[in-house]
Scaffold this active site. Structure first.
Site, short mmCIF file in Angstrom:
data_model
loop_
_atom_site.label_atom_id
_atom_site.label_comp_id
_atom_site.label_asym_id
_atom_site.label_seq_id
_atom_site.Cartn_x
_atom_site.Cartn_y
_atom_site.Cartn_z
N GLU A 211 0.79 -1.24 0.00
CA GLU A 211 0.00 0.00 0.00
C GLU A 211 0.83 1.29 0.00
O GLU A 211 0.79 2.06 0.97
CB GLU A 211 -0.94 0.03 1.20
CG GLU A 211 -1.94 -1.10 1.24
CD GLU A 211 -2.93 -0.96 2.39
OE1 GLU A 211 -2.67 -0.18 3.32
OE2 GLU A 211 -3.97 -1.63 2.36
N GLU A 401 -5.85 -8.38 1.18
CA GLU A 401 -6.50 -7.99 2.44
C GLU A 401 -7.95 -7.65 2.15
O GLU A 401 -8.27 -7.03 1.12
CB GLU A 401 -5.86 -6.74 3.07
CG GLU A 401 -4.53 -6.98 3.72
CD GLU A 401 -3.92 -5.70 4.31
OE1 GLU A 401 -4.68 -4.81 4.75
OE2 GLU A 401 -2.69 -5.61 4.30
C1 BGC Z 1 -3.14 -2.29 6.18
C2 BGC Z 1 -3.22 -3.02 7.50
C3 BGC Z 1 -4.28 -2.38 8.36
C4 BGC Z 1 -5.61 -2.51 7.65
C5 BGC Z 1 -6.81 -1.99 8.44
C6 BGC Z 1 -4.47 -1.90 5.60
O1 BGC Z 1 -4.39 -0.62 5.12
O2 BGC Z 1 -2.33 -2.98 5.27
O3 BGC Z 1 -1.96 -3.04 8.09
O4 BGC Z 1 -4.32 -2.91 9.65
O5 BGC Z 1 -5.55 -1.83 6.45
O6 BGC Z 1 -6.76 -0.63 8.65
#
Ligand code: BGC
Length: 491
Positions: A211, A401
């Site tokens: 990111e 994610e």
């Molecule tokens: C990140 C994580 C973070 C998650 C929730 C993502 O932007 O990679 O490290 O905990 O979002 O905010």
């Protein structure tokens, strides 16, 4: 039999990151910019950060084997995404290790060449106990049947490269300016080569940079200044994005050069970048100023970094036009897949104050079902962004994610299944080659500047005993992952 199946060999996993999950029981990893940042009293006083410390984290560094077993047995995973902490590996500077650095006519780092001797010197500087420990973690994942995806940079960088407090207080005088300086890219190349050389026999799937946009935005663009170094300057935001895009390139090259060991069908090294791609729309579509702000934000936040990685387009003045002087195709090094982190939809609103458009927008409150962060649940957005990323850049996709901040466990199951339903449609109906899905996150962990009040975990963690308690969603996760399909009826 379900008719909503995922492709054969699809990877199912939960994702964690080192700084967020590792600490809690043993020795801290206290040599990074993030460590300095969250413990700085000024930051705590002005509420840039929560005042919580990663020292109260879930203790993955010690409890990894148990967590891997859990991911396999209780979640039905066949993969896990984790990150390696640069600061643990190199607590001391690597700057004096010789490398042949080639630059272009603009002074941009184009290549970093290392030889065996340099790798040997890096070994002499590394904390080899930490290297061995990561090898044990990776071996544990594999012994539980989990293919590890290893992220090289999930945010903390060694303090010897970035002193965020000095940068925050006086950037001009600061000596170690992190991603604002290309020296950091050179050191990242060395670290990446070293990891590929030392751990390549255990890793086939790599993510370089997690990111770029979030690091750049929250470090250099937001008013709250919640990420190191807490500055508020669009030109620094763009510079950071540029250097992180280049950092992907050099890391890609190093991993390809130094990891020659194939340990799975993905091997020896499938290397991608992780982008956070969200759905954006104008808060009021009838207002041209909201529409313009939304378009700019979508471009800067979703596209900019990928245009640089794939096309060598570096739109430094953020005018959405690539001038010949902004085209640097020689900085394109390759990218085998796109990791997509998807959470929500943002409604973009113009502040209407004029001035730099990158400072003249805000996000309107979400509508409908909101997470504890106030983020709107919008599963269709996942299909939209994976479709878009594939059509535009033509690489396989991993959802690296996707998850929800949900302390009361009221949304997680439906959030998970709703997003997977959309993902399955993207695969089957839109023919997008999605290769895996990683839920954020395995256990509750340290949510950066917001500490422990935010709960993304599939497991809650008792801060004292570190005991893990499953949330309701693990049942649905296991059913889907272990059958590689969605049930015929909605869960
Ligand atoms: C990140 C994580 C973070 C998650 C929730 C993502 O932007 O990679 O490290 O905990 O979002 O905010």
């Amino acid at each position: 039999m379900s008719d909503r199946v995922f492709p054969e060999g699809f990877l199912w996993g939960a994702a964690i990151s080192s700084f967020q999950a590792e600490m809690g029981l043993g020795k801290p990893s206290d040599g990074t910019d993030w460590w300095a940042w969250v413990h700085d009293q000024t930051n705590i006083d002005v509420k840039r950060v929560s005042g919580d410390t990663p020292l109260n984290g879930p203790g993955f560094w010690e409890l990894y084997d148990e967590d891997m077993r859990r991911a396999k047995e209780e979640l039905g995973c066949n993969s896990v995404r984790l990150s390696i902490d640069w600061g643990r590996i190199f607590p001391e500077p690597t700057t004096l290790v010789e490398a042949k650095v080639s630059k272009d006519h603009l002074g941009n780092v184009v290549d970093v060449e290392l030889d065996r001797k340099a790798l040997g010197r890096l070994k002499g500087l590394a904390d080899m106990d930490a290297v061995r420990h990561y090898r044990e973690i990776l071996a544990s994942a594999r012994s539980h049947g989990l293919t590890p995806m290893a992220t090289l940079y999930h945010w903390p960088i060694p303090l010897w490269l970035h002193d965020p407090i000095a940068c925050r207080d006086n950037l001009d005088e600061a000596e170690h300016r992190g991603w604002l300086d290309q020296g950091t890219i050179v050191e990242f190349a060395k670290y990446s080569a070293f990891i590929a050389d030392q751990m390549g026999d255990l890793i086939d799937l790599y993510a370089t940079v997690n990111e770029a946009r979030i690091v750049a935005e929250h470090g250099y663009l937001t008013e709250r200044g919640e990420f190191p170094p807490g500055l508020n300057d669009p030109s620094l935001f763009v510079r950071c994005m540029k250097h992180l895009s280049m950092a992907h390139g050099v890391a890609y090259q190093q991993v390809k050069r130094w990891d020659k060991e194939k340990t799975s069908p993905l091997g020896p090294a499938t290397v991608g970048v992780v982008a956070v791609l969200q759905a954006f729309e104008p808060d009021d579509p009838k207002k041209p100023e909201d529409a313009a702000a939304s378009r700019l934000v979508e471009y800067m936040f979703n596209e900019w970094n990928l245009n640089a990685v794939f096309h060598g387009d570096y739109d430094m003045n953020a005018d959405m036009v690539i001038q010949p002087a902004e085209q640097h195709p020689w900085l394109v090094k390759g990218c085998d897949y796109i990791g997509v982190n998807y959470y929500t939809k943002w409604r973009v609103k113009s502040k209407g104050r004029g001035g730099d458009p990158l400072l003249d927008f805000e996000f309107a409150p979400g509508r409908g079902q909101l997470s504890d962060y106030g983020w709107e649940t919008y599963p269709w957005g996942l299909r939209k962004v994976v479709d878009w990323a594939y059509r535009r850049y033509r690489r396989p996709i991993y959802v690296t994610e996707n998850g929800v901040a949900d302390a009361e466990d009221r949304l997680r199951t439906r959030y998970l299944t709703g997003h997977l339903e959309e993902l399955q449609k993207a695969i089957e109906q839109d023919q997008v080659p999605v290769k895996g899905y990683y839920h954020w996150t395995l256990t509750d962990s340290f949510e950066w500047s917001d500490g422990y009040k935010i709960h993304f975990g599939l497991y809650r963690v008792d801060p004292e005993t570190k005991e893990r308690t499953p949330t309701k969603a693990i049942q649905a996760f296991k059913m889907i992952a272990s059958t590689n399909s969605l049930p015929s009826k909605n869960l």
